[in-house]
Design an enzyme around this catalytic site. Structure first.
Site, PDB file in Angstrom:
ATOM      1  N   TRP A 105       0.821  -1.221   0.000  1.00 53.47           N
ATOM      2  CA  TRP A 105       0.000   0.000   0.000  1.00 53.47           C
ATOM      3  C   TRP A 105       0.846   1.259   0.000  1.00 53.47           C
ATOM      4  O   TRP A 105       0.557   2.214  -0.727  1.00 53.47           O
ATOM      5  CB  TRP A 105      -1.009  -0.016   1.149  1.00 53.47           C
ATOM      6  CG  TRP A 105      -1.983  -1.132   0.946  1.00 53.47           C
ATOM      7  CD1 TRP A 105      -2.091  -2.275   1.670  1.00 53.47           C
ATOM      8  CD2 TRP A 105      -2.965  -1.231  -0.109  1.00 53.47           C
ATOM      9  NE1 TRP A 105      -3.063  -3.085   1.132  1.00 53.47           N
ATOM     10  CE2 TRP A 105      -3.608  -2.481   0.061  1.00 53.47           C
ATOM     11  CE3 TRP A 105      -3.338  -0.414  -1.165  1.00 53.47           C
ATOM     12  CZ2 TRP A 105      -4.629  -2.912  -0.810  1.00 53.47           C
ATOM     13  CZ3 TRP A 105      -4.343  -0.844  -2.027  1.00 53.47           C
ATOM     14  CH2 TRP A 105      -4.974  -2.073  -1.836  1.00 53.47           C
ATOM     15  N   ASP A 174      -1.163   6.742   6.484  1.00 59.34           N
ATOM     16  CA  ASP A 174      -2.299   5.913   6.062  1.00 59.34           C
ATOM     17  C   ASP A 174      -2.612   4.952   7.212  1.00 59.34           C
ATOM     18  O   ASP A 174      -1.838   4.049   7.499  1.00 59.34           O
ATOM     19  CB  ASP A 174      -1.906   5.149   4.790  1.00 59.34           C
ATOM     20  CG  ASP A 174      -2.982   4.154   4.329  1.00 59.34           C
ATOM     21  OD1 ASP A 174      -4.022   4.026   5.011  1.00 59.34           O
ATOM     22  OD2 ASP A 174      -2.764   3.504   3.286  1.00 59.34           O
ATOM     23  N   LYS A 198     -12.753  -1.025   6.972  1.00 63.86           N
ATOM     24  CA  LYS A 198     -12.137  -2.023   7.843  1.00 63.86           C
ATOM     25  C   LYS A 198     -12.541  -1.807   9.299  1.00 63.86           C
ATOM     26  O   LYS A 198     -13.165  -2.658   9.917  1.00 63.86           O
ATOM     27  CB  LYS A 198     -10.620  -1.979   7.708  1.00 63.86           C
ATOM     28  CG  LYS A 198     -10.187  -2.248   6.274  1.00 63.86           C
ATOM     29  CD  LYS A 198      -8.763  -1.876   6.042  1.00 63.86           C
ATOM     30  CE  LYS A 198      -8.462  -1.738   4.569  1.00 63.86           C
ATOM     31  NZ  LYS A 198      -8.686  -2.960   3.807  1.00 63.86           N
TER      32      LYS A 198
END
Ligand code: PMP
Length: 367
Positions: A105, A174, A198
């Site tokens: 990511w 992030d 999530k």
């Protein structure tokens, strides 16, 4: 609980049952309005209340200081990979940003940023993503506009157990897969973002927390929908926000507050992940987690079965037998294979215990 299935998905992930029940109740007639939340105008008073409550509850949960703005945007974590670069690359002359790449990511975020400026890779290049190199190996640039990292790599299971010291350079993080699972000091950050699907709610919304003084220096070609200044100036309502996702988020924030806040989430997170890692560590190499013990994720636990590269037959058996017992979404990401156990806030200690017992049995049978 609603049914016999335990969802260990990495995202979109399990939502608390109470939240779903409330959403069901509100589905066709929200708060006596006669219409669904989905049918409320984003400029109506009713929706405004939902938005304000969500923001205030998040501020409470994370103790967000008043000099930080909170945005609820579309475009996902991936949208923020671009937004961060467009909005912040100009903070210093030279348009350079420092990126820690610790998994797929942050690698994607860095690649996206390369479209908008110069990216300096802080860590030695590696595609293994099983550790965070020691400070002595970091290459931070003196003139960076910002420093970027991903607090928890959802696929590779690498989580920072510290906040990098950037010597005053704005820090961008992030937190898509571990926000609200532990306490941290928001003051240490310039920008924090997290996709909802999530730990916060259902897919569709991305939360962005941004320090006021960093707003307004975006590149001139920044897409308006991603411009922090425009979105802050319009309280996330410059364009139609993901209203239903914000509503679900609000319910989840309330649920977290009612269940002991971030402190309780942190305790649970530790308890759950310790339970699984203990079995892995004591399995004499039957379950193999490739990640360095210093940076193992509490929310996403990847492991192989049988050996370091895994044994296809055993891994398939594990996934199939778990599914028969109602435990689903345990298959590792296609890029790493094996098993991945995701333990976000809505997964209970008891559910994790059930998986732990299954792992013990599986180990005893097949070792
Ligand atoms: N960052 C992290 C840490 C993620 O796990 C993900 C998605 N799983 C993303 C960013 C990308 O988010 P989205 O799919 O919402 O664009």
């Amino acid at each position: 609980e609603r049914h016999e299935v335990i969802n260990f998905s990495p995202g979109p992930a399990k939502l608390p049952c109470q939240v779903l029940m409330q959403a069901q109740k509100d589905l066709t007639n929200y708060n006596g309005t006669g219409v669904s939340v989905m049918e409320l105008s984003h400029r109506s008073q009713d929706f405004n209340k939902i938005l304000t409550a969500a923001e205030n509850d998040l501020r409470d949960l994370l103790d967000i200081p008043s000099n930080y703005k909170v945005l609820f945007l579309q475009g996902g974590g991936t949208g923020q990979f671009s937004a961060v670069a467009c909005n912040l690359m100009n903070l210093r002359e030279g348009q350079t940003a420092d990126y820690f790449v610790t998994g797929c990511w942050s690698a994607k975020a860095a690649k996206e940023a390369e479209k908008f400026g110069k990216v300096n890779y802080v860590l030695p290049k590696s595609n293994k993503y099983t550790s965070i190199p020691d400070k002595s190996e970091w290459n931070l640039s003196p003139d960076a506009s910002y420093v970027y990292y991903c607090d928890n790599e959802t696929v590779h299971g690498v989580e920072f157990q510290f906040i990098p010291d950037t010597k005053g350079v704005p820090l961008v993080c992030d937190m898509s897969s571990n926000i609200l699972t532990r306490k941290f000091d928001v003051n240490k950050f310039g920008v924090i973002f997290a996709g909802a699907q999530k730990n916060i709610g259902c897919a569709g919304c991305t939360v962005v927390i941004i320090r006021e003084d960093l707003i307004g220096q975006q590149m001139s070609n920044t897409p308006t929908v991603f411009c922090y200044k425009t979105q802050v100036g319009n309280n996330s309502l410059y364009n139609t926000p993901p209203t239903y996702s914000i509503y679900i988020m609000g319910l989840v924030f309330r649920w977290k507050k009612e269940h002991g806040g971030v402190e309780a989430m942190e305790d649970n997170s530790k308890q759950k992940s310790d339970m699984i890692y203990k079995i892995v560590n004591n399995s004499s190499g039957f379950f193999v987690c490739p990640v360095d013990k210093k940076c193992r994720s509490r929310t996403n636990i990847p492991f192989r079965i049988g050996s370091q590269d895994g044994c296809d037959v055993l891994e398939k058996k594990f996934i199939d037998e778990a599914a028969e017992k109602g435990m689903i979404q345990l298959k590792g990401h296609r890029s790493v294979g094996g098993i991945r156990v995701s333990l976000y806030n809505a997964v209970t200690v008891k559910e994790t215990q059930y998986l732990a017992e299954f792992m013990e049995d599986f180990l005893a049978k097949h070792r």
